[in-house]
Structures are given as C-alpha cells and as structure tokens.
Design an enzyme around this catalytic site. Structure first.
Site, PDB file in Angstrom:
ATOM      1  N   GLY A 130       0.609  -1.220  -0.050  1.00 28.37           N
ATOM      2  CA  GLY A 130       0.120   0.010   0.021  1.00 28.37           C
ATOM      3  C   GLY A 130       0.889   1.266   0.135  1.00 28.37           C
ATOM      4  O   GLY A 130       0.350   2.167   0.318  1.00 28.37           O
ATOM      5  N   ASP A 178      -1.535   8.534  -6.711  1.00 33.20           N
ATOM      6  CA  ASP A 178      -0.189   7.709  -6.335  1.00 33.20           C
ATOM      7  C   ASP A 178       0.830   8.243  -7.446  1.00 33.20           C
ATOM      8  O   ASP A 178       1.954   8.420  -7.232  1.00 33.20           O
ATOM      9  CB  ASP A 178      -0.381   6.019  -6.666  1.00 33.20           C
ATOM     10  CG  ASP A 178      -1.304   5.828  -5.552  1.00 33.20           C
ATOM     11  OD1 ASP A 178      -1.535   6.504  -4.764  1.00 33.20           O
ATOM     12  OD2 ASP A 178      -1.792   4.441  -5.919  1.00 33.20           O
TER      13      ASP A 178
END
Length: 397
Positions: A130, A178
């Site tokens: 993650g 991200d």
C-alpha cells in the site's frame, strides 16, 4: 561483490556498472483522502524516503532487459510484443514486470518513439504494502523512456500517462494520486492535491514529527481485490444522484450539506460508500487547514476519523490494520494513525512525535507479535522529494 549494507542505489549501479542513468522514485503514503481520487476529490499524500532505484543503459535492440535484484528475477520483453504480456520466450510476464511493460505499451500507443534498454532495479520500498511501489516503478520507467528519447512532457503529463498505464494495462481503475505524489513529492511537506483541477500546494508537516509506517504483513493484489468494485459502486451512486440533480457528475459535486437528501435514493451499500467519500473530501480540506495552522493534534484526530470511516463505511480495513490503529492511538507519542493505501491489508501510517518514535515502534512490534504471532516491520520515515534522474559521468581516459 557489493556488501549486504550497500544502499539500493549502489546495488542498482553494481548490477549495471556502465549505466548511463540512475533514476530514483519514492514510495508514498496518503495521510488523508483515501478512495477519493477516482471521485475527483482532494487528497493529502506525501512522498517518503523509501525509494526505488533504477540503473538504465539504452541499447539498440528494441527490447527491455529488466532485472529486479530484490526478487532475483530477470526478464526480456520485446517492445513489439508488450501488448501480449509475454517475454521473449513466450512465457507470461511476472507480475512485477507488468509495470514497465505497461508504461512501454501506453507510450507506444500514444505515438511516442521509445528505445530498448537494460535496466536494473533495487529498492528499500516494500512491495504490495500500500506504499505505491507500482507507481514508483511506472514513474521511474516513464522517466527513463522520456530522458533517453528526449520526449517533451511535463511531470503532470507523465503522471497521467502512468495512471493510464495502470488503468488500461494493469486493470486497476486507480485515480491520479499515487503517480502524482511519486512524481511531485516535496521534502518535509504533504501535498494538497485537487484531482479535478490538478492544482496542488505543498504544506509543511508538523515540526518535530515523523511518519512511522507499520507493515501488517498482510498483502493484497489490487486488481484481484474489491478495489475496482468500490470504484464501480461510486459510479453507481453518481448515476442515482444525477437523476435528481443533473449538476452532479462525480461524488466531488455532493456537499456534506446535500448528502442527507441523497442517501435515501441509494442502495444501502452504495449509500455507505457515498457517505465515506463525501465526508473524506471534507475531512481533507479541514485537515489541510489544521496543517497550515500547525495544529498537529487536530490533524491527528482527522486521521483517526478517516480510519473509522474506511473501516465502517468503505469496508476496506481488516483485523490487523484495525488493531494497529487502536494500539498506536493509545501510545503517548502518537498524534494520529490510519490505514494508508487502498486497504485490504498493507500498512498503517502514524504521525508520531520524533522523540517517541523509537519507543513507539518497539512497543507496537511487541504488541503485534503477541496478538498475531507475526513480526511487524516498522519504518521511521520523512516526507521526501519526488522522482529524479541523474546522468552518470563517465571517466575520460
């Protein structure tokens, strides 16, 4: 032979001594704003000083020759065959190598001319935890192709290209957060990022604090998890709400004040997903203000609220992550804690006073070992710069 204490940078270069480029891309944590980037919301990630290093040498053959030192694997991918997801021998690509292949595929599909290369990867960034190791690989290879090919592209365009690679080739319907955080990180700062307007602002993190990552050891594959299902549920919510209010095109368009009037329109599960997204976007905006006002206690409280919402409304937490957040919140030096990343396993992120960080890690490790009989890995981190490229200087004899 490189010594075991060699840095990832040194290891990558030892694996490719005649490299022309060395590229570094960080991992990222998300402090607040989980599962809202694909809903056009605002997010608050930070790049971290756990990084991937990529040593690169261009070659004439139209082939990617990629070695992962961490996994002790090597793969050759013909550029003409990236769409087939097989190596030169016709074998299916290993999971990790799909990410450089995805970047090559998307750049070729957009008409860019890219060159073959030898590339060696070394990293101290945990994979499948993650922390956006996939985005780090994507951004690093995109920078390699861009630099070698002299391709004109700004960092936001590069991040969007990597997002498209993950959406279309990998099959994960992620938002832009991200790839943005990996490519735009600022040392000692969180990044307040509007995923709709693409405007962003670095905000200093509280003084005398560190970011402690606790890796639960429970891994997950986003493409085979409920991640895409959550994205689909949010799209369904927009379809229901749009029938009543044609100005709503994403959940970003729903305010907290309007939320109650829409929840009865939605199936129960979809209503809970919507409730989280709308609350989380509001929470990011308030938490950013807390950072600007240097109110670390208020910011930590928002982190805990965010985790409760991810657990109870979005159903992406698990026993291990819930335990870590609860245990962390009872430590005197911890200001806030929550899961980071998509959930379903992976890591928690903890905002901890610097003087308590080592004791915090040791006590959390002991408690987790006793509860789950699994070793807990913790990392004391700082917000770091985004991805960068170094050209290697060759000695002239």
């Amino acid at each position: 032979m490189p010594q075991p204490t060699s840095s990832p940078r040194e290891l990558a270069l030892s694996g490719l001594p005649d490299a022309e480029l060395i590229i570094s891309a960080p991992g990222r944590v998300n402090l607040l704003g989980e599962h809202v980037d694909y809903n056009m919301g605002v997010v608050l990630p930070a790049a971290i000083d756990k990084r991937l290093w990529l040593a690169v040498k261009p070659i004439e053959e139209p082939v990617l020759q990629v070695t992962s030192l961490d996994l002790n694997e090597q793969v050759n991918i013909a550029l003409k065959d990236v769409v087939t997801r097989v190596d030169e021998k016709g074998n299916p690509l290993p999971q990790w190598s799909l990410y450089p292949a995805a970047v090559a595929w998307v750049m070729l599909s957009k008409g860019y001319s890219i060159q073959g290369m030898q590339a060696v990867i070394a990293s101290d960034l945990p994979m499948r935890a993650g922390l956006s190791s996939s985005a780090a690989i994507e951004v690093a290879f995109a920078l390699a192709f861009q630099t070698i090919g002299g391709i004109e592209m700004n960092r936001m365009q590069l991040a969007q290209l990597c997002q498209l690679a993950e959406n279309r080739y990998i099959g994960v319907q992620c938002g832009l957060m991200d790839q943005f955080a990996v490519s735009h990180g600022v040392a000692r700062h969180a990044l307040f990022f509007d995923t709709r307007s693409l405007e962003w602002q670095p905000i200093p993190l509280p003084a005398d604090t560190v970011l402690v990552i606790a890796d639960s050891g429970r891994t997950r594959e986003l493409a085979h998890s409920a991640y895409n299902q959550r994205q689909q549920e949010c799209q369904l919510a927009v379809q229901y709400i749009h029938r009543k209010n044609s100005n709503v095109h994403s959940l970003r368009d729903v305010t907290k004040q309007e939320l109650a009037g829409f929840l009865d329109l939605l199936p129960e599960v979809v209503a809970r997903r919507t409730h989280h997204v709308v609350d989380e976007i509001d929470r990011v905006e308030r938490s950013a203000l807390a950072l600007v006002e240097d109110d670390a206690a208020a910011f930590g409280a928002f982190m805990l609220e965010g985790h409760a919402s991810l657990r109870d409304l979005y159903d992406v937490s698990c026993d291990e992550l819930d335990y870590l957040v609860e245990a962390a919140s009872n430590h005197i030096g911890c200001l806030g804690a929550r899961l980071t990343g998509a959930g379903f396993g992976g890591c928690t992120i903890n905002l901890v006073q610097k003087q308590h960080a080592q004791d915090f890690c040791e006590k959390l490790q002991t408690a987790y070992q006793e509860r789950f009989l699994v070793e807990l890995k913790t990392y004391i981190c700082h917000a770091d710069r985004g991805a960068f490229v170094e050209r290697m200087r060759k000695a002239v004899l």
